[in-house]
Scaffold this motif. Structure first.
Motif, PDB file in Angstrom:
ATOM      1  N   GLY A 304     -41.617   5.183 -31.264  1.00 55.01           N
ATOM      2  CA  GLY A 304     -42.047   3.939 -31.873  1.00 55.01           C
ATOM      3  C   GLY A 304     -43.456   4.008 -32.425  1.00 55.01           C
ATOM      4  N   ASN A 305     -44.064   5.172 -32.417  1.00 53.40           N
ATOM      5  CA  ASN A 305     -45.444   5.317 -32.854  1.00 53.40           C
ATOM      6  C   ASN A 305     -45.545   6.006 -34.216  1.00 53.40           C
ATOM      7  OD1 ASN A 305     -48.217   4.949 -32.266  1.00 53.40           O
ATOM      8  ND2 ASN A 305     -48.416   7.102 -31.741  1.00 53.40           N
ATOM      9  N   GLN A 306     -44.431   6.057 -34.959  1.00 45.99           N
ATOM     10  CA  GLN A 306     -44.364   6.963 -36.093  1.00 45.99           C
ATOM     11  C   GLN A 306     -44.686   6.333 -37.438  1.00 45.99           C
ATOM     12  OE1 GLN A 306     -41.719   5.985 -34.304  1.00 45.99           O
ATOM     13  NE2 GLN A 306     -40.585   4.762 -35.773  1.00 45.99           N
ATOM     14  N   GLY A 307     -44.509   5.070 -37.654  1.00 43.81           N
ATOM     15  CA  GLY A 307     -44.734   4.476 -38.971  1.00 43.81           C
ATOM     16  C   GLY A 307     -43.541   4.678 -39.890  1.00 43.81           C
ATOM     17  N   ARG A 308     -43.444   3.822 -40.912  1.00 42.41           N
ATOM     18  CA  ARG A 308     -42.269   3.840 -41.798  1.00 42.41           C
ATOM     19  C   ARG A 308     -42.137   5.146 -42.563  1.00 42.41           C
ATOM     20  NH1 ARG A 308     -44.326  -1.282 -43.478  1.00 42.41           N
ATOM     21  NH2 ARG A 308     -43.454  -2.959 -42.218  1.00 42.41           N
ATOM     22  N   ARG A 309     -43.237   5.601 -43.130  1.00 44.69           N
ATOM     23  CA  ARG A 309     -43.148   6.784 -43.968  1.00 44.69           C
ATOM     24  C   ARG A 309     -42.693   8.005 -43.179  1.00 44.69           C
ATOM     25  NH1 ARG A 309     -48.727   6.388 -47.532  1.00 44.69           N
ATOM     26  NH2 ARG A 309     -48.276   4.407 -48.571  1.00 44.69           N
ATOM     27  N   ARG A 310     -43.244   8.161 -42.003  1.00 39.73           N
ATOM     28  CA  ARG A 310     -42.882   9.330 -41.207  1.00 39.73           C
ATOM     29  C   ARG A 310     -41.438   9.235 -40.734  1.00 39.73           C
ATOM     30  NH1 ARG A 310     -47.232  11.239 -36.939  1.00 39.73           N
ATOM     31  NH2 ARG A 310     -48.426  10.994 -38.860  1.00 39.73           N
ATOM     32  N   LEU A 311     -40.973   8.058 -40.383  1.00 43.59           N
ATOM     33  CA  LEU A 311     -39.585   7.890 -39.985  1.00 43.59           C
ATOM     34  C   LEU A 311     -38.651   8.252 -41.131  1.00 43.59           C
ATOM     35  CD1 LEU A 311     -37.340   6.899 -38.075  1.00 43.59           C
ATOM     36  CD2 LEU A 311     -37.742   4.589 -38.959  1.00 43.59           C
ATOM     37  N   ASP A 312     -38.940   7.749 -42.316  1.00 43.56           N
ATOM     38  CA  ASP A 312     -38.088   8.050 -43.461  1.00 43.56           C
ATOM     39  C   ASP A 312     -38.167   9.531 -43.821  1.00 43.56           C
ATOM     40  OD1 ASP A 312     -36.355   6.773 -45.573  1.00 43.56           O
ATOM     41  OD2 ASP A 312     -37.824   7.754 -46.875  1.00 43.56           O
ATOM     42  N   PHE A 313     -39.353  10.117 -43.704  1.00 47.40           N
ATOM     43  CA  PHE A 313     -39.518  11.536 -44.001  1.00 47.40           C
ATOM     44  C   PHE A 313     -38.655  12.387 -43.071  1.00 47.40           C
ATOM     45  CE2 PHE A 313     -41.715  15.586 -43.382  1.00 47.40           C
ATOM     46  CZ  PHE A 313     -41.853  16.015 -44.693  1.00 47.40           C
ATOM     47  N   ALA A 314     -38.678  12.084 -41.779  1.00 43.85           N
ATOM     48  CA  ALA A 314     -37.873  12.848 -40.824  1.00 43.85           C
ATOM     49  C   ALA A 314     -36.378  12.592 -41.022  1.00 43.85           C
ATOM     50  CB  ALA A 314     -38.286  12.494 -39.394  1.00 43.85           C
ATOM     51  N   THR A 315     -36.020  11.360 -41.390  1.00 37.13           N
ATOM     52  CA  THR A 315     -34.611  11.041 -41.594  1.00 37.13           C
ATOM     53  C   THR A 315     -34.030  11.813 -42.768  1.00 37.13           C
ATOM     54  OG1 THR A 315     -34.985   8.816 -40.698  1.00 37.13           O
ATOM     55  CG2 THR A 315     -32.985   9.146 -41.983  1.00 37.13           C
ATOM     56  N   ARG A 316     -34.828  12.050 -43.789  1.00 36.47           N
ATOM     57  CA  ARG A 316     -34.337  12.734 -44.982  1.00 36.47           C
ATOM     58  C   ARG A 316     -34.033  14.215 -44.751  1.00 36.47           C
ATOM     59  NH1 ARG A 316     -34.763  10.664 -50.150  1.00 36.47           N
ATOM     60  NH2 ARG A 316     -35.413   8.480 -50.245  1.00 36.47           N
ATOM     61  N   PHE A 317     -34.437  14.758 -43.613  1.00 32.91           N
ATOM     62  CA  PHE A 317     -34.033  16.130 -43.316  1.00 32.91           C
ATOM     63  C   PHE A 317     -32.512  16.260 -43.322  1.00 32.91           C
ATOM     64  CE2 PHE A 317     -38.220  16.819 -40.963  1.00 32.91           C
ATOM     65  CZ  PHE A 317     -38.727  17.638 -41.956  1.00 32.91           C
ATOM     66  N   ALA A 318     -31.819  15.198 -42.899  1.00 31.23           N
ATOM     67  CA  ALA A 318     -30.360  15.242 -42.842  1.00 31.23           C
ATOM     68  C   ALA A 318     -29.728  15.309 -44.224  1.00 31.23           C
ATOM     69  CB  ALA A 318     -29.827  14.019 -42.089  1.00 31.23           C
TER      70      ALA A 318
END
Length: 460
Positions: A304-318
């Motif tokens: 929960g400490n990641q921020g929107r951009r980082r969450l979306d960045f990690a999600t796009r690995f898929a």
């Protein structure tokens, strides 16, 4: 993993099918059928049925069907993505501090050729010409987790850049590295690629520290097993972060369930994914648009400490990697086992784990710490599997402190810590070469820029 990708994809397809069914139900209930008599010019008459749309909003079945159809369609086409990013992306921390481009990068790009005529994409962060880097410091060679690529190390590199020479690369078939032409995605092949990276980016006398995250730890352990002479001559230390030493299904949360279904369900799905790669990729996009991939990434990777951009960045690995490549590589990981290598690690070793990691829980790192002679262990509080991305500052400081304290002495190993050293050992009083000051400076830079932008211009 591919199993969760299939589940999310099938759910996404089910939502679309439900939306189509609701639209059809609304259309059928909103139709009015009438029968009219038509008289021809020559006298005969006949009857015909006509249909017209006659929808009356209100508290009725047709209105409920329409509302459900609109919601499911909008959710499938991007509304779920917006809701998940807004809900999950900003709980603690500032999203504007997540993925900023560094304007002072000194990066060298190389393409290393494999035996099968494929290419390994490598980036080398070269310290500036100023004497910011001690020549005795080893080169950091970072190995990313399977399913990600070299960009997962962006923030860690940003913190350490200027004080270390850092090598990041893409595993075969991921990022900018080409797929092996022989379709060999075994861990042994990845370890051979790691050897090619070390030999192709460092001089013969230079020493390196291997840093593996997730399945990258298996690659590092396999490298140690296959090339003991090179390891003895060149490897100054090893850092295994959020990783395992054997088949990942044996150390994951609920390992009993996953190992029980490995042969009857998981492996057949892997083999099915290979010919159906295009369909699985389409399902992954649907799961991304409806937000379910964001929820899965948040649940497994972040606290929960990641921020929107980082969450979306990690999600796009898929979405970046071919499902066929991911399936072949996962099959290779399921057949790997580096348990026997742990006892032979005659080098400084640091285990980093997340206290809340569901992919590789901390007991896996505890097991490795007990088996590796003189190993240390540090637990990131509250961190899940993507701890190096979420707690990048803490990870970089721990890596810098360990490297300087135990891996910098040329040609000699520092005395290992006592066997009863605490799992969450505090950092030693060793200077980190300005890393901490540089991290604080980079963290404060965007805030100062925002303050300057909001400050009124002086009157003329």
């Amino acid at each position: 993993m591919v199993l969760s990708a299939w589940f999310r994809g099938l759910v996404a397809v089910g939502i679309i099918v439900a939306g189509i069914w609701l639209w059809r139900g609304w259309y059928d209930r909103s139709q009015v059928r009438t029968r009219e008599t038509v008289r021809m010019e020559d006298g005969p008459t006949y009857t015909r049925d006509t249909t017209r749309l006659d929808f009356h909003p209100g508290f009725n079945v047709a209105t409920l069907l329409l509302a459900g159809a609109v919601v499911t369609t909008a959710w499938s086409l991007g509304a779920g993505l917006l809701v998940s990013r807004w809900t999950l992306g900003r709980r603690r921390g500032s999203p504007k501090a997540d993925a900023r481009a560094d304007q002072h990068r000194h990066v060298e790009v190389r393409l290393l050729h494999r035996e099968d005529m494929g290419d390994i994409y490598v980036e080398i962060d070269v310290p500036p010409t100023a004497p910011a880097r001690d020549a005795a410091r080893p080169t950091l060679v970072l190995v990313h987790a399977w399913g990600a690529d070299r960009t997962q190390w962006h923030d860690v590199r940003r913190h350490l850049r200027g004080a270390w020479r850092i090598v990041t690369w893409d595993l075969p078939g991921l990022g900018n590295s080409s797929r092996p032409k022989d379709r060999d995605f075994s861990v042994a092949r990845m370890a051979k690629d790691l050897r090619r990276v070390i030999e192709g980016t460092t001089a013969s006398g230079d020493r390196v520290v291997l840093v593996g995250h997730g399945s990258g730890t298996l690659v590092a352990l396999e490298f140690v097993r296959l090339f003991p002479e090179l390891v003895a001559a060149r490897v100054a230390g090893i850092v295994l972060a959020h990783g395992t030493y054997t088949n990942p299904l044996r150390t994951i949360a609920h390992a009993e369930l996953y190992t029980a279904i490995q042969k009857p369900l998981i492996e057949p799905l892997m083999y099915l994914t290979i010919p159906l790669s295009a369909a699985v990729w389409a399902m992954q996009w649907l799961a991304y648009l409806n937000g379910s991939t964001h929820w899965a990434t948040h649940r497994a990777g972040f606290s929960g400490n990641q921020g929107r951009r980082r969450l979306d960045f990690a999600t796009r690995f898929a979405l970046r990697a071919s499902p066929a490549v991911l399936a072949r590589g996962t099959l290779g990981l399921l057949r790997s086992d580096g348990t026997a290598t742990l006892d032979a690690l005659a080098m400084p070793a640091l285990l980093i784990a997340g206290s809340a990691d569901p992919i590789t829980p901390s007991p896996a790192s505890e097991f490795m710490r007990e088996r590796i002679p003189g190993a240390e262990m540090f637990v990131l509080p509250d961190a899940r599997h993507l701890g190096p991305m979420e707690f990048d500052r803490e990870f970089a400081l721990r890596l810098a402190e360990f490297t300087l304290r135990r891996c910098t002495a040329t040609g000699a190993l520092v005395t290992p810590p006592p066997a009863d050293r605490a799992a969450s050992c505090p950092p030693a009083a060793v200077p980190t070469g300005g890393v901490e000051d540089r991290i604080d400076e980079q963290k404060a830079a965007p805030d100062r820029a925002d303050d300057a932008a909001r400050r009124p211009a002086p009157a003329r």
